[in-house]
Enzyme design. Sequence first.
Site, PDB file in Angstrom:
ATOM      1  N   ALA A 136       0.774  -1.250   0.000  1.00 26.83           N
ATOM      2  CA  ALA A 136       0.000   0.000   0.000  1.00 26.83           C
ATOM      3  C   ALA A 136       0.802   1.295   0.000  1.00 26.83           C
ATOM      4  O   ALA A 136       0.278   2.341  -0.386  1.00 26.83           O
ATOM      5  CB  ALA A 136      -0.937   0.000   1.204  1.00 26.83           C
ATOM      6  N   PRO A 162       3.170   4.425  -0.913  1.00 24.37           N
ATOM      7  CA  PRO A 162       2.881   5.479   0.074  1.00 24.37           C
ATOM      8  C   PRO A 162       1.403   5.835   0.210  1.00 24.37           C
ATOM      9  O   PRO A 162       1.090   6.798   0.904  1.00 24.37           O
ATOM     10  CB  PRO A 162       3.675   6.666  -0.471  1.00 24.37           C
ATOM     11  N   GLY A 163       0.490   5.104  -0.437  1.00 28.55           N
ATOM     12  CA  GLY A 163      -0.914   5.288  -0.115  1.00 28.55           C
ATOM     13  C   GLY A 163      -1.769   5.966  -1.169  1.00 28.55           C
ATOM     14  O   GLY A 163      -2.916   6.307  -0.894  1.00 28.55           O
ATOM     15  N   LYS A 197      -3.189   4.648  -3.775  1.00 31.09           N
ATOM     16  CA  LYS A 197      -4.374   3.831  -4.082  1.00 31.09           C
ATOM     17  C   LYS A 197      -5.181   3.560  -2.822  1.00 31.09           C
ATOM     18  O   LYS A 197      -6.403   3.424  -2.890  1.00 31.09           O
ATOM     19  CB  LYS A 197      -3.948   2.561  -4.808  1.00 31.09           C
ATOM     20  N   ASP A 244       1.941  -2.973   4.153  1.00 23.16           N
ATOM     21  CA  ASP A 244       3.198  -2.891   3.397  1.00 23.16           C
ATOM     22  C   ASP A 244       4.255  -3.593   4.249  1.00 23.16           C
ATOM     23  O   ASP A 244       4.087  -3.740   5.462  1.00 23.16           O
ATOM     24  CB  ASP A 244       3.594  -1.427   3.143  1.00 23.16           C
ATOM     25  N   ASP A 248      -0.945  -4.144  -5.748  1.00 22.00           N
ATOM     26  CA  ASP A 248      -0.201  -3.185  -6.578  1.00 22.00           C
ATOM     27  C   ASP A 248       1.268  -3.521  -6.321  1.00 22.00           C
ATOM     28  O   ASP A 248       1.912  -2.936  -5.453  1.00 22.00           O
ATOM     29  CB  ASP A 248      -0.570  -1.758  -6.150  1.00 22.00           C
ATOM     30  N   CYS A 287       3.708  -1.317 -12.453  1.00 19.96           N
ATOM     31  CA  CYS A 287       4.102  -0.208 -13.328  1.00 19.96           C
ATOM     32  C   CYS A 287       5.336  -0.657 -14.114  1.00 19.96           C
ATOM     33  O   CYS A 287       6.309   0.075 -14.207  1.00 19.96           O
ATOM     34  CB  CYS A 287       4.346   1.065 -12.532  1.00 19.96           C
TER      35      CYS A 287
HETATM   36  C1  LIG Z   1       4.233  -0.169  -6.356  1.00 20.70           C
HETATM   37  S1  LIG Z   1       4.530   0.154  -4.682  1.00 20.70           S
HETATM   38  C2  LIG Z   1       2.896   0.431  -4.077  1.00 20.70           C
HETATM   39  C3  LIG Z   1       2.355   1.787  -4.390  1.00 20.70           C
HETATM   40  C4  LIG Z   1       1.030   2.064  -3.690  1.00 20.70           C
HETATM   41  N1  LIG Z   1       0.053   1.035  -3.976  1.00 20.70           N
HETATM   42  C5  LIG Z   1       0.441   3.412  -4.047  1.00 20.70           C
HETATM   43  O1  LIG Z   1      -0.460   3.490  -4.885  1.00 20.70           O
HETATM   44  O2  LIG Z   1       0.879   4.411  -3.466  1.00 20.70           O
HETATM   45  C6  LIG Z   1       4.887  -1.430  -4.035  1.00 20.70           C
HETATM   46  C7  LIG Z   1       4.985  -1.495  -2.543  1.00 20.70           C
HETATM   47  O3  LIG Z   1       5.167  -2.871  -2.188  1.00 20.70           O
HETATM   48  C8  LIG Z   1       5.923  -2.925  -1.005  1.00 20.70           C
HETATM   49  N2  LIG Z   1       6.425  -4.308  -0.884  1.00 20.70           N
HETATM   50  C9  LIG Z   1       7.546  -4.855  -1.393  1.00 20.70           C
HETATM   51  N3  LIG Z   1       7.618  -6.159  -1.076  1.00 20.70           N
HETATM   52  C10 LIG Z   1       6.496  -6.445  -0.364  1.00 20.70           C
HETATM   53  C11 LIG Z   1       5.998  -7.609   0.259  1.00 20.70           C
HETATM   54  N4  LIG Z   1       6.657  -8.764   0.198  1.00 20.70           N
HETATM   55  N5  LIG Z   1       4.832  -7.531   0.941  1.00 20.70           N
HETATM   56  C12 LIG Z   1       4.157  -6.358   1.023  1.00 20.70           C
HETATM   57  N6  LIG Z   1       4.582  -5.214   0.451  1.00 20.70           N
HETATM   58  C13 LIG Z   1       5.738  -5.262  -0.228  1.00 20.70           C
HETATM   59  C14 LIG Z   1       6.970  -1.844  -1.196  1.00 20.70           C
HETATM   60  O4  LIG Z   1       7.467  -1.417   0.057  1.00 20.70           O
HETATM   61  C15 LIG Z   1       6.164  -0.768  -1.923  1.00 20.70           C
HETATM   62  O5  LIG Z   1       5.698   0.183  -0.992  1.00 20.70           O
END
Ligand SMILES: C[S@@+](CC[C@H](N)C(=O)[O-])C[C@H]1O[C@@H](n2cnc3c(N)ncnc32)[C@H](O)[C@@H]1O
Length: 296
Positions: A105, A107-108, A110, A128, A171, A224
């Site tokens: 989630a 930095p939030g 979505k 996260d 995401d 992305c």
């Molecule tokens: C693409 S970003 C998410 C962006 C967010 N959904 C938004 O819209 O602001 C992916 C996120 O996945 C987290 N992440 C990486 N590995 C993970 C895991 N095994 N479990 C949960 N979160 C994870 C990262 O810290 C990162 O914040």
Amino acid sequence: MERYREIIPDWASFWEALERPLPIVIRTNTLRIEPQTLKRRLEAKGFDLQPLSWDGTCFLVHGETPVGNTLEHWLGYYYVQEASQLLPVKALGPKPGERILDLCASPGGKTTQCAQYMEDQGVLIANDNSAKRIQALLANVYRLGIKCVVVTEAAGENFPGPGNFDRVLVDAPCSGEGVARKFPHLRCGASLGTVSRLSTLQQRLLVRALELVRPGGAVVYSTCTLAPEENEEVVKHVLDQGLAELVPWEPPVPHDRGLSRFGEKVYGPELQGAVRIYPHHFDSEGGFIAVLRRPR
Ligand SMILES: C[S@@+](CC[C@H](N)C(=O)[O-])C[C@H]1O[C@@H](n2cnc3c(N)ncnc32)[C@H](O)[C@@H]1O
């Protein structure tokens, strides 16, 4: 990126788009202010705001100063969110009163969009695995004044169950090739080692999401990046195991369909139900979105 030449239509426009600066888009926090009132307030400060043709709560912004440096931003009246990043939550379609999980989630962007669609009613778990990135998530949830969110820190692939969520958003962490306009070093494409490592993690995250959603519930998988190994291949992994059905989705913007094959790899015609966004489609970043349903 060269390996995508065969799959990206209008290769020259794709490269041209990568070299242009990315438009700035803001999403009105409709829990706090009406879009037209926000527009008036920011225009009074010298910004020019044009509503997106496909979402009247969001505006393309031009201004001499950064749009994050206003009182209205600190009051939580809007969130700066790149246009293609608005799509996964549209595909998820959260509703007031539901139980929603946002598995990755921070930095939030979505999470806060989900909360708006839920009219701040129901339960939204924003998870996260990065304590550092969760600070930004908490700050954004707080700034936008959202009350239906509970923030958790766990590895998504081991998120505790049973869950029984109405909808889950994955995401996923990805190699980020779609954000090459913002980070030019990504224009040469991600290394295949990185892509392969992430693909394994993404499969585990998506499998867990499908265990956590209720039978008949929806899971949206988004990235992305452009790498088919992190997109179609991840979705194929859960379809092959009978863990999900792919629900074809029509976004409100120009797009390409998911790939049924890439080089030697065959994903099958079903994957055309997924969506690929390229930067030249509507002057955005690039990405991938698939809507899945857990069988009843
Ligand atoms: C693409 S970003 C998410 C962006 C967010 N959904 C938004 O819209 O602001 C992916 C996120 O996945 C987290 N992440 C990486 N590995 C993970 C895991 N095994 N479990 C949960 N979160 C994870 C990262 O810290 C990162 O914040």
